[in-house]
Design an enzyme around this catalytic site. Structure first.
Site, PDB file in Angstrom:
ATOM      1  N   GLY A 168       0.364  -1.566   0.284  1.00 42.33           N
ATOM      2  CA  GLY A 168       0.287   0.254  -0.190  1.00 42.33           C
ATOM      3  C   GLY A 168       0.913   1.223   0.296  1.00 42.33           C
ATOM      4  N   GLU A 213       4.441   4.281   5.515  1.00 37.34           N
ATOM      5  CA  GLU A 213       3.218   3.217   5.719  1.00 37.34           C
ATOM      6  C   GLU A 213       2.117   3.674   4.958  1.00 37.34           C
ATOM      7  OE1 GLU A 213       1.697   0.600   5.752  1.00 37.34           O
ATOM      8  OE2 GLU A 213       1.274  -0.757   7.043  1.00 37.34           O
ATOM      9  N   ASP A 214       1.287   3.059   4.346  1.00 41.10           N
ATOM     10  CA  ASP A 214      -0.338   3.386   4.174  1.00 41.10           C
ATOM     11  C   ASP A 214      -0.892   4.217   5.056  1.00 41.10           C
ATOM     12  OD1 ASP A 214      -0.944   1.028   4.437  1.00 41.10           O
ATOM     13  OD2 ASP A 214      -1.919   1.104   2.676  1.00 41.10           O
ATOM     14  N   ASP A 218      -3.893   1.289  11.441  1.00 38.91           N
ATOM     15  CA  ASP A 218      -5.875   0.673  11.503  1.00 38.91           C
ATOM     16  C   ASP A 218      -5.949   0.400  12.604  1.00 38.91           C
ATOM     17  OD1 ASP A 218      -8.587   0.285  11.198  1.00 38.91           O
ATOM     18  OD2 ASP A 218      -8.379  -1.329  10.186  1.00 38.91           O
ATOM     19  N   LYS A 241      -6.355   6.077  11.374  1.00 38.62           N
ATOM     20  CA  LYS A 241      -7.441   5.319  12.207  1.00 38.62           C
ATOM     21  C   LYS A 241      -7.711   5.902  13.674  1.00 38.62           C
ATOM     22  CE  LYS A 241      -9.072   3.088   8.139  1.00 38.62           C
ATOM     23  NZ  LYS A 241     -10.119   2.198   7.483  1.00 38.62           N
ATOM     24  N   PHE A 278     -14.021   2.719   5.195  1.00 39.85           N
ATOM     25  CA  PHE A 278     -12.311   1.981   3.830  1.00 39.85           C
ATOM     26  C   PHE A 278     -12.111   3.081   3.208  1.00 39.85           C
ATOM     27  CE2 PHE A 278     -11.189  -0.665   0.924  1.00 39.85           C
ATOM     28  CZ  PHE A 278     -10.597  -1.772   1.531  1.00 39.85           C
ATOM     29  N   ILE A 279     -10.865   3.083   2.701  1.00 36.55           N
ATOM     30  CA  ILE A 279     -11.062   3.844   1.753  1.00 36.55           C
ATOM     31  C   ILE A 279      -9.797   3.326   0.548  1.00 36.55           C
ATOM     32  CG2 ILE A 279     -11.261   5.706   3.236  1.00 36.55           C
ATOM     33  CD1 ILE A 279      -7.946   6.165   3.001  1.00 36.55           C
ATOM     34  N   ASP A 318      -5.706  -0.519  -1.404  1.00 37.48           N
ATOM     35  CA  ASP A 318      -6.490  -1.206  -2.214  1.00 37.48           C
ATOM     36  C   ASP A 318      -7.438  -1.568  -1.979  1.00 37.48           C
ATOM     37  OD1 ASP A 318      -5.242  -2.591  -0.512  1.00 37.48           O
ATOM     38  OD2 ASP A 318      -5.558  -3.945  -1.843  1.00 37.48           O
ATOM     39  N   ARG A 333      -5.372   0.653  -6.818  1.00 36.67           N
ATOM     40  CA  ARG A 333      -3.888   1.472  -6.457  1.00 36.67           C
ATOM     41  C   ARG A 333      -3.696   2.814  -7.166  1.00 36.67           C
ATOM     42  NH1 ARG A 333      -1.974  -1.892  -1.765  1.00 36.67           N
ATOM     43  NH2 ARG A 333      -2.566  -3.841  -2.558  1.00 36.67           N
TER      44      ARG A 333
END
Ligand code: IMP
Length: 187
Positions: free
Chosen positions: A49, A104-105, A108, A136, A157-158, A164, A170
């Site tokens: 990601g 990191e992307d 969570d 988040k 959720f995105i 993805d 992506r």
């Protein structure tokens, strides 16, 4: 930016534009440049990601003598975390005494971040910093707080800009959020 994106029967609507993303990438790159002045850091990009965020961020820092490495973990199944972290690609580089920046992307539950940091600490780096495009905070199961955050978002959720749904979307330049179903009493 598209009005909406449909993937696997789910509708996603615009959330964060490419311009806002680039503004935040520049801000964090500036902070890293300041905090890492005089050092030759190791940038550790977490696949898959973070590959787009890392490419933009690392170039924007202008730190030309950095080492760039990649690691890969899985934890997500569809739109939620399984809670089990699996290492797919480990770290080959010797990081003892080095200043490491994890890129990191999204954070969570924070389980992947915690797993990585515990593993890296055993390798005795001089320092570990954690930069993430998205956080988040309400989803945390670990209390983990990243050092650099481009956007704090609610637990939705995105997709897009590297993120993805089951390997798709992506490549989108902007970020989209899953559309909430309309409740009967809100109509
Ligand atoms: P954590 O271990 O629960 O913090 O999860 C981190 C990983 O979950 C990220 O690197 C993503 O791969 C995935 N993830 C979490 N939230 C989302 C999302 O909203 N969209 C896409 N992937 C996500």
């Amino acid at each position: 930016m598209e009005d909406k994106v449909i993937v696997d029967g789910l509708t996603f609507v615009p959330y964060i534009t490419r311009d806002r993303i680039q503004e935040q990438v520049c801000r964090i790159a500036g902070e890293l440049r300041r905090d890492l002045a005089g050092k030759s850091p190791v940038f550790l990009c977490v696949l898959n990601g973070a590959f787009i965020f890392a490419a933009d961020l690392i170039r924007e820092t202008g730190i030309n003598d950095a080492t760039i490495c990649f690691v890969k973990y899985t934890s997500y199944e569809g739109m939620s975390s399984s809670g089990r972290i699996k290492e797919i690609i480990g770290l080959g580089e010797d990081i003892e005494g080095r200043d490491v920046v994890i890129i990191e992307d999204i954070v969570d539950t924070g389980l992947t971040a915690k797993y990585m940091i515990d593993d890296l600490r055993r390798r005795k780096p001089a320092s570990i910093r954690f930069a993430t495009l998205l956080h988040k905070p309400e989803s945390t199961k670990t209390g983990f707080q990243p050092d650099y955050v481009a956007f704090s978002i609610p637990p939705k959720f995105i997709i897009g800009y590297g993120l993805d749904l089951d390997g798709k979307m992506r490549n989108l330049r902007d970020i989209y959020v899953v559309e909430e179903p309309v409740c009967a009493d809100k109509r």
